[in-house]
Design a protein around this motif. Structure first.
Motif, short mmCIF file in Angstrom:
data_model
loop_
_atom_site.label_atom_id
_atom_site.label_comp_id
_atom_site.label_asym_id
_atom_site.label_seq_id
_atom_site.Cartn_x
_atom_site.Cartn_y
_atom_site.Cartn_z
N SER A 17 35.53 61.34 117.84
CA SER A 17 34.66 62.13 118.12
C SER A 17 34.88 63.67 117.46
O SER A 17 34.14 64.41 117.27
N ASP A 27 27.43 59.25 118.18
CA ASP A 27 28.94 59.03 118.63
C ASP A 27 28.91 57.87 119.99
O ASP A 27 28.38 58.37 121.12
N GLU A 28 29.06 56.79 119.75
CA GLU A 28 28.88 55.71 120.66
C GLU A 28 27.61 55.54 121.41
O GLU A 28 27.75 55.89 122.47
MG LIG Z 1 34.74 59.85 121.54
#
Ligand SMILES: [Mg+2]
Ligand SMILES: Nc1ncnc2c1ncn2[C@@H]1O[C@H](COP(=O)(O)OP(=O)(O)OP(=O)(O)O)[C@@H](O)[C@H]1O
Length: 356
Positions: A57, A189-190
């Motif tokens: 991240s 991000d995910e």
């Molecule tokens: Mg992360």
């Protein structure tokens, strides 16, 4: 797009060189990203995979310069669509975010504003970047986007507040918002971790379809090797802030060169075997896991950060962090054993440790 078209394409849309990010708020500085270099071509998807805390991240947020300026140090080069992101002034940065480069967050409730309807947020985002567009025109575009991300009853849903939507629908709305200003680059991000399995698949398929239609360059962060294989052209594996292996999906999956990648692949295979065994009625299943603890980013060892957990570690691994070795045209890895025939010939997917 295929790996070869990545090779042939002229200039990458994303080019990160020697990115370093250190957080300085605590008693000891946290070295979250350490010398990351990567490139993503037009229309290409790069998956960033690694354990929790490995810097995925932080790497993504660097591309939007989202780190707290007072308590972080960032160095290196981040070029996106020809813009030097780390050098942009405040106005240029505000214009860049959303118009050139957008992000889909893991938890859309944190990214969407709770006090405005989702439609209003899309309209505002369009008008911020394109002031000549009228509210009516922006609303029409928002409606088109909702249709494109397949939100049912789109006109009615545009008036909904984020908390009035289901998780999957909110994630679709977040994707619509991210695409509102026609960015070239999408950072995900995910994007599906918080959703249940069937909705996850729908969202991944939608992202893949949009990527193809719009020719987006995507960096896709995930814990899930299966999702990375589905989504990406290439995979970058992160460990302790460094990319330890990067290459075309097929090469990395079939011929992992770093023991950490091999362990990730093996732990996934172990998980699948365990699920099968449980389904077959076995009460307890021994799971393979990567032994040892993730490293302390405030006190990294001088050599390879994975060495304390690596069954192949030797003295040289503890002396200096290995440079990236070119395994094939597009496949690189950082492991001192790469030059050694016995490691190359060894079964690389060997488990590193076993836990009950
Ligand atoms: Mg992360
Ligand atoms: N703003 C911050 N201030 C201090 N430390 C931070 C900050 N943001 C991230 N970190 C630290 O940087 C390291 C990398 O974090 P990052 O969020 O990139 O991990 P990640 O790979 O995305 O993990 P996850 O899979 O859990 O999301 C972690 O140790 C985290 O605690």
């Amino acid at each position: 797009m295929s790996a070869s078209s990545y090779q042939n394409s002229s200039k990458p849309v994303i080019e990160v060189r020697d990115l370093n990010v250190t957080f300085t708020a605590g008693a000891k500085p946290v070295r979250a990203v350490d010398g990351v270099s990567l490139q993503v071509a037009s229309g290409e998807t790069l998956a960033l995979i690694g354990e929790s805390g490995s810097g995925k991240s932080v790497t993504l947020r660097s591309l939007l310069r989202l780190h707290p300026p007072r308590s972080s140090r960032i160095s290196g080069q981040v070029q996106v669509a020809g813009m030097e992101v780390l050098g942009l002034n405040a106005n240029a940065l505000a214009d860049y975010r959303g118009r050139v480069c957008s992000m889909i967050f893991q938890e859309p409730l944190l990214a969407l504003d709770p006090v405005y309807s989702v439609g209003d947020q899309i309209v505002e985002s369009i008008r911020k970047h394109e002031p000549t567009v009228t509210r009516t025109q922006a609303h029409a575009r928002a409606l088109e986007l909702f249709e494109r991300v397949r939100i049912p009853s789109p006109e009615r849903r545009l008036a909904a507040f984020p908390h009035e939507m289901s998780g999957g629908m909110r994630q679709r709305a977040m994707i619509a918002l991210a695409l509102a200003c026609k960015p070239q680059v999408l950072l995900a991000d995910e994007p599906t971790t918080a959703l249940d399995a069937t909705v996850q698949i729908q969202i991944l398929l939608l992202l893949r379809e949009l990527q193809r239609e719009l020719g987006l360059s995507i960096i896709f962060v995930t814990h899930d090797m299966g999702a990375a294989v589905e989504m990406a052209d290439r995979i970058a594996v992160m460990y302790a802030g460094r990319i330890v292996e990067m290459g075309p999906v097929r090469d990395v999956i079939r011929h992992p060169q770093h023991p950490y990648t091999a362990a990730l692949l093996e732990s996934r295979a172990g998980m699948e075997r365990a699920t099968d065994a449980l389904n077959e009625g076995h009460a307890r299943v021994r799971l393979l896991a990567i032994g040892g603890a993730p490293p302390d980013l405030t006190n990294l060892p001088p050599g390879c950060a994975f060495a304390p957990r690596c069954m192949y570690a030797q003295d040289a691994c503890r002396v200096a962090a290995p440079d990236a070795v070119q395994v094939s045209a597009e496949h690189t890895a950082r492991c001192v054993r790469l030059g050694a025939a016995h490691w190359r010939d060894a079964p690389v997917a060997a488990p590193l440790a076993t836990s009950a």
